[in-house]
Every structure is written in C-alpha cells, then in structure tokens.
Design a protein around this motif. Structure first.
Motif, PDB file in Angstrom:
ATOM      1  N   TYR A 195      29.216  69.281 -46.429  1.00 37.22           N
ATOM      2  CA  TYR A 195      29.883  67.984 -46.351  1.00 37.22           C
ATOM      3  C   TYR A 195      29.424  67.092 -47.506  1.00 37.22           C
ATOM      4  N   PRO A 196      30.289  66.186 -47.946  1.00 38.84           N
ATOM      5  CA  PRO A 196      29.969  65.370 -49.132  1.00 38.84           C
ATOM      6  C   PRO A 196      28.729  64.488 -48.933  1.00 38.84           C
ATOM      7  N   ARG A 197      27.960  64.355 -49.991  1.00 38.17           N
ATOM      8  CA  ARG A 197      26.797  63.463 -49.927  1.00 38.17           C
ATOM      9  C   ARG A 197      27.213  62.038 -49.622  1.00 38.17           C
ATOM     10  N   GLN A 198      28.367  61.626 -50.163  1.00 36.77           N
ATOM     11  CA  GLN A 198      28.816  60.260 -49.931  1.00 36.77           C
ATOM     12  C   GLN A 198      29.113  60.017 -48.460  1.00 36.77           C
ATOM     13  N   SER A 225      37.159  67.196 -52.308  1.00 40.77           N
ATOM     14  CA  SER A 225      36.368  67.985 -53.255  1.00 40.77           C
ATOM     15  C   SER A 225      37.086  69.306 -53.486  1.00 40.77           C
ATOM     16  N   ARG A 257      17.604  65.817 -44.842  1.00 34.55           N
ATOM     17  CA  ARG A 257      17.030  65.634 -46.175  1.00 34.55           C
ATOM     18  C   ARG A 257      16.948  64.162 -46.564  1.00 34.55           C
ATOM     19  N   SER A 258      17.682  63.320 -45.855  1.00 30.73           N
ATOM     20  CA  SER A 258      17.579  61.881 -46.109  1.00 30.73           C
ATOM     21  C   SER A 258      16.352  61.287 -45.418  1.00 30.73           C
ATOM     22  N   VAL A 288      27.516  61.386 -45.920  1.00 33.20           N
ATOM     23  CA  VAL A 288      26.224  61.180 -45.269  1.00 33.20           C
ATOM     24  C   VAL A 288      25.727  59.763 -45.522  1.00 33.20           C
ATOM     25  N   ALA A 289      25.835  59.314 -46.762  1.00 34.99           N
ATOM     26  CA  ALA A 289      25.398  57.954 -47.106  1.00 34.99           C
ATOM     27  C   ALA A 289      26.206  56.914 -46.347  1.00 34.99           C
ATOM     28  N   TYR A 300      37.420  62.149 -47.845  1.00 32.15           N
ATOM     29  CA  TYR A 300      36.669  62.570 -49.022  1.00 32.15           C
ATOM     30  C   TYR A 300      37.278  63.878 -49.520  1.00 32.15           C
ATOM     31  N   ALA A 321      21.868  68.153 -44.416  1.00 26.54           N
ATOM     32  CA  ALA A 321      22.237  67.032 -45.278  1.00 26.54           C
ATOM     33  C   ALA A 321      21.669  65.723 -44.736  1.00 26.54           C
ATOM     34  N   PHE A 322      21.691  65.544 -43.417  1.00 29.14           N
ATOM     35  CA  PHE A 322      21.142  64.322 -42.825  1.00 29.14           C
ATOM     36  C   PHE A 322      19.615  64.368 -42.800  1.00 29.14           C
TER      37      PHE A 322
END
Length: 285
Positions: A34-37, A216, A70-71, A39-40, A214, A67-68
C-alpha cells in the motif's frame, strides 16, 4: 460449462475467506502493498497520541502491518487464519519499528482488552460479517477514534493483452471472478458519498467521512502476473484442472507479449471516526 463461484452463498463466503491460507507464502509474495502516502494520511487523520496503539482487522500476512509498524506505531493484529498468522509473525519478527501483538481470532467474536484510537483494515473488511462488523468496530474504538478501510483495485494497462487473457478464460470455460485483474467493471464503482462504503460508514454512526484514492503502476513478469491471478480467492476456489489450463495459456500469451506487463493499482481509502461525545459501550457483549 463455465466454472465460477456464487458470490452470495454464505457458506461459500465463510470458506473462501480462509482459502488464502492454503498458500500463505504465495499470497504474500504476489500481492502488492500500500502507498506510503496512505499510511501517512491515516496516521494524520487518526492523530494518535504518542505510544497509543492501533488495531488491525484481518491482518493476513502483514502487507499493511509492516508499513504501519515501521512508522513506530504499536498495534494489535487480529487474523482468523493460523496459516496467515504464521507468516505474519515471521515477517514481524524482522521489524525494528513498532511493537506488534498478534491474535488468531475472528474479529466477530474477539474481545478487545482496551479501546483503540485507530482501527484499520486492508483488503479484508468485506470478509467480516456485515451483520456485526460495524458494531464491533464501534465497540473496539475509543470516542473520537478513527476507522480506515482500504483495498487495492488492479488493472492491466495494455488493452490488447487484456483482451487476449480474457479470451483464454472463455476458451477454458472459466468465468472471470469479480474484483480481479480482468474484471471489466469500473473500480471503484462509486466515489465519495455515492459509494456504498461511505453510506455504510455513516449509517453505522461514524462521522467526518472521507474517501481518498491513490494510483501507482507496477511492472510484472509472466510468473509474477500469474502469481497475482493465483492469489485471488475467486481463482483459488475454481476447480484445479480448468484453472491451471487457463493459467498455462495465459502464461504463454504473456511470454508472447514480451514477458512483462504493467499493472495499475488504484488504492481506495475510506475514513471516518466515532463521535467524540459517544458513550462507550462495554468491552464484552
């Protein structure tokens, strides 16, 4: 004879939501993340306090979990399939980010020991029983807590290849499962307030709804593209003979195409939150 599966059969739905565990490693390899954006954006919308954990429903093999985590976000993951959870544990053991707790359970009957400021679900909300999923989400969230539901839609960018792969299905009597790479219907079918997910979220009492998209593009080899097809529940449920014959011809067509294809991924995210003045329900029914 056309081989397919009835999408509205409740017995079929219950068995199909666990079919991904038949080859959890293959699923994990084939599916994009899933896109990093995204998650942000989810973390920004939820505005969690430092150290406040999140809840993931239907974590699978961890395509979104990592992904979550790693934040630095601590989380509890609920996954009903022990085989998927085994892969998830292996992947999370390699993390240097947030702390991840994994519970093997159905979300419909799982009892949280606390309330969360964020509940998210990637590619799995449709597998949770619609009769109880919204009430269970409300019970698991603190007042003002956020819900984030998201999933990927896949499209082949080459129209000629799409036509040839579709024709291969017809020759082998295989119906194209809905919501998969060759499904000709527009996806997402509706946006914003017109989308079913938006209406269900607000009908369940969530406020501040948002819908974000999003896009990609990913390049896939022949084997990787066939692997993506094989990761779909609709294909996994087909009789092995017709499925493998169709996949063999599709691989041949991919090789004739040059052995590479571009897949466009549109990720759809729905957001909402519980009312800040909501009276918390009991943690146990």
């Amino acid at each position: 004879m056309s081989y397919g599966i009835p999408g509205n059969d409740p017995v079929s739905v219950e068995s199909r939501r666990r079919i991904f565990g038949d080859d959890a490693e293959q699923y994990d390899t084939a599916r994009p993340g899933y896109p990093r954006q995204l998650v942000a954006d989810v973390l920004d919308f939820s505005a969690l306090a430092a150290g406040e954990p999140a809840l993931e429903v239907g974590a699978g093999t961890g395509k979104a979990t990592l992904a979550f985590a790693r934040s630095g976000l601590p989380m509890t993951c609920v996954e009903p399939d022990v085989r998927m959870a085994r892969v998830l544990r292996h992947r999370c053991a390699q993390l240097s980010g947030g702390e991840v707790g994994i519970e093997v359970a159905d979300f419909e009957t799982w009892h949280p020991a606390r309330r969360y400021g964020l509940l998210y679900c990637a590619q799995a909300w449709h597998w949770v029983d619609p009769a109880v999923r919204w009430a269970r989400a409300q019970a698991a969230l603190a007042p003002g807590g956020a819900i984030a539901l998201f999933w990927n839609h896949w499209f082949l960018q080459c129209g000629d290849l799409t036509d040839r792969l579709t024709a291969a299905h017809t020759r082998h009597g295989v119906a194209i499962p809905p919501d998969t790479l060759l499904d000709p219907r527009p996806r997402p079918a509706r946006r914003g307030p017109e989308a079913r997910q938006w209406r269900e979220t607000t009908a369940a009492g969530f406020v501040d709804p948002e819908h974000r998209l999003y896009a990609s593009v990913h390049e896939r080899s022949t084997s990787a593209l066939i692997g993506l097809f094989a990761s779909y529940g609709g294909y996994r449920a087909l009789p092995p003979g017709p499925r493998e014959r169709a996949f063999t011809e599709m691989a041949h067509l991919m090789d004739e195409h040059g052995g590479r294809a571009h897949v466009k991924v549109v990720t759809s995210l729905f957001l909402g939150r519980t009312r800040a003045d909501a009276t918390p329900a009991g943690l146990r029914p």
